[in-house]
Motif scaffolding. Structure first.
Motif, PDB file in Angstrom:
ATOM      1  N   LEU A 116       0.791  -1.278  -0.152  1.00  0.00           N
ATOM      2  CA  LEU A 116      -0.347   0.786  -0.107  1.00  0.00           C
ATOM      3  C   LEU A 116       1.253   0.779   0.403  1.00  0.00           C
ATOM      4  CD1 LEU A 116      -2.649   1.311   0.547  1.00  0.00           C
ATOM      5  CD2 LEU A 116      -2.553   1.635   2.457  1.00  0.00           C
ATOM      6  N   THR A 117       1.850   1.216   1.163  1.00  0.00           N
ATOM      7  CA  THR A 117       2.677   2.936   1.313  1.00  0.00           C
ATOM      8  C   THR A 117       3.521   2.903  -0.561  1.00  0.00           C
ATOM      9  OG1 THR A 117       3.557   1.595   3.049  1.00  0.00           O
ATOM     10  CG2 THR A 117       4.657   4.017   2.572  1.00  0.00           C
ATOM     11  N   VAL A 137       1.256   4.196  -3.197  1.00  0.00           N
ATOM     12  CA  VAL A 137       0.318   5.831  -2.591  1.00  0.00           C
ATOM     13  C   VAL A 137       2.332   6.145  -2.511  1.00  0.00           C
ATOM     14  CG1 VAL A 137       0.577   7.084  -0.899  1.00  0.00           C
ATOM     15  CG2 VAL A 137      -0.210   5.017  -0.584  1.00  0.00           C
ATOM     16  N   THR A 187       4.276  10.241  -9.973  1.00  0.00           N
ATOM     17  CA  THR A 187       4.543  10.055 -11.060  1.00  0.00           C
ATOM     18  C   THR A 187       3.331  11.132 -10.743  1.00  0.00           C
ATOM     19  OG1 THR A 187       3.915   7.597 -10.941  1.00  0.00           O
ATOM     20  CG2 THR A 187       3.048   9.349 -12.973  1.00  0.00           C
TER      21      THR A 187
END
Lengths: 263, 250
Positions: free
Chosen positions: B67-68, B71, B77
């Protein structure tokens, strides 16, 4: 440890969800997009100007970068020194300062000359009345040439000596060595970095709006002034620039695949 | 006559050229020096903030949960795909009005946010994305055997970072980080567009007041150039220092 990880996970998910919910809430209940239809023709014109600025400055600046890179490798010394100084100055000062120096400086110089010499005023009225677009194009072109000139210098240096010696041993003239061997080999080195450089150039084009160019950014700030909406135009702008970025990256990877590469 | 005209036209626009840059009340020297100090302070603080975000981001991207990583990938990006100027405008307006909306919701009075702090935060946020990528690439460039060896010696993760990862990655990271410093010093000029008086906007005002455009923009350019050249020297020294004992490049 496990419960700590779970807590962190809940915290991250929770924050993300709250932020997403807030943005969604704002988009649904508070944002106004009624201006969009009215300003669509202007936006399309702005997009066209942005693309024009980008393509022209990349092509012209890239062409200018070839001799700038070459003379730094081959000399003669004064030219090499001049090219090196040019690259250092361009890379060492902000584009905004360069743009304003050119726009306000040259922009006030031409009318002054016109004042002193009536003949100049008659023959070069177009120069005095020059649109901000051309000043921006000039500034962006020399900026791109400065950055890319440095890259081209490295690329020319990167071509193995033996290949140039072989070409010379075949009896090629210096010009032929350059066009047949040296330049084509150097371009292969540059091609992978060109996509990134073009994206960076795209990201500096919105500065043109500070010299009255109605590119995407200029149209957006007009919308902001006319409608007093701040976020909607800026969000649209961010999305449009992201799309342009992805188009550039995709386009260059397509071109790179077409060029045969020895591994 | 023509030659004299061109000299004044290009070098000074008008008579009174050197005096206008003096530090006296009639000159603009003190204003420009103060604005340059502000620009450099913003650059230093934003760079430090970006470095902090970059360290956390790089460690999160390499060792964090899935998940990290997602994120952080989204963050880097997004920031790199949108022009810096637009991010600055968005965060400048969104940051101030969002904070005020929250304060109003909580029952506090609205505040005007200091342009200096807002500038540092916005530029630091943008820098963070770039530093994350530079530091991640630098850590990944360390031969995996060195880290495995550290682990085999029974080093704790912190000791391993301090003794092995940090010194080994510095030589890979410093060229990229030097580049980012040059980008942030020039990036502070963008704050002129949102109306914060740093070096570029102070120059614009001075040039507009005196109509001596060439003089002032060339002086401002020279100040930025000096900062750049001095930093290049500094980073060159730093790189030689962290690369001591390593084989020379090329």
């Amino acid at each position: 440890m496990n419960s700590l990880k779970l807590a962190a996970k809940i915290l991250i998910y929770g924050t993300l969800l709250i932020v997403a919910a807030l943005i969604l809430y704002w988009l649904v209940f508070h944002s106004r997009w009624s201006w969009f239809v009215e300003y669509l023709p202007l936006l399309i014109k702005g997009l066209w100007l942005t693309i024009l600025l980008l393509v022209l400055s990349v092509v012209l600046g890239g062409l200018l970068a070839i001799p700038i890179g070459l003379v730094q490798v081959t000399g003669p010394a004064p030219l090499a020194w001049a090219a090196k100084t040019f690259c250092t100055v361009i890379r060492g000062t902000p584009l905004l300062v360069q743009l304003w120096l050119i726009y306000y400086g040259l922009g006030s110089l031409f009318p002054q000359i016109g004042m002193a010499y009536p003949g100049f005023k008659e023959n070069f009225m177009w120069l005095i009345r020059l649109d901000g677009f051309y000043y921006a194009l000039f500034a962006f072109t020399i900026s791109f040439a400065g950055y890319e000139g440095e890259v081209m210098r490295g690329a020319f240096l990167g071509v193995p000596r033996g290949e140039l010696e072989a070409a010379r041993a075949f009896g090629m003239s210096p010009w032929k060595v350059l066009t047949r061997v040296w330049f084509p080999r150097a371009v292969r080195f540059v091609l992978p970095t060109l996509a990134g450089e073009t994206v960076l150039q795209l990201q500096s084009t919105p500065l043109a709006f500070t010299v009255t160019v109605m590119d995407l950014m200029g149209v957006t700030s007009k919308i902001r002034q006319d409608t007093f909406r701040i976020f909607e135009p800026l969000m649209l702008l961010a999305v449009l620039y992201m799309c342009l970025t992805f188009v550039i990256v995709w386009g260059f990877s397509f071109v790179e695949k077409m060029v045969p590469q020895k591994r | 006559m023509p030659r004299a005209f061109f000299f004044w036209g290009i070098m000074a626009d008008k008579p009174g050229f050197p005096e206008i840059l003096s530090f006296s009340p009639t000159g603009y020297g003190d204003e420009l020096a103060w604005a340059a100090a502000i620009s450099i302070s913003i650059a230093i603080l934003a760079y430090a903030l970006g470095l902090l975000i970059g360290i956390i981001g790089a460690l999160g991207k390499l060792g964090g949960s899935e998940l990290t990583q997602k994120v952080l990938h989204g963050y880097t990006t997004l920031v790199r795909a949108v022009p810096e100027l637009i991010l600055i405008l968005l965060l400048f307006y969104a940051g101030t009005s969002g904070l005020n909306a929250l304060l109003a919701e909580a029952g506090f009075e609205s505040i005007t946010i200091n342009g200096f702090i807002a500038g540092v935060c916005v530029l630091g946020f943008v820098q963070g994305a770039y530093s994350t990528e530079v530091l991640r690439a630098a850590i990944q460039a360390i031969p995996i055997g060195q880290i495995e060896a550290a682990r085999a010696y029974g080093m704790s993760p912190f000791l391993q970072f301090r003794r092995i990862t940090l010194p080994a990655m510095l030589s890979f990271a410093i060229p990229g980080m030097a580049n980012l410093w040059l980008i942030v010093t020039k990036g502070t000029a963008l704050l002129a567009v949102v109306g914060y008086t740093e070096l570029t906007l102070a120059t614009k005002q001075a040039a507009g007041n005196t109509k001596m455009y060439f003089t002032f923009y060339i002086v401002a350019g020279a100040i930025y150039l000096c900062v750049t050249l001095l930093s290049e020297q500094g980073f060159g020294w730093l790189e030689r220092r962290v690369r001591r004992g390593q084989r020379a490049l090329t």
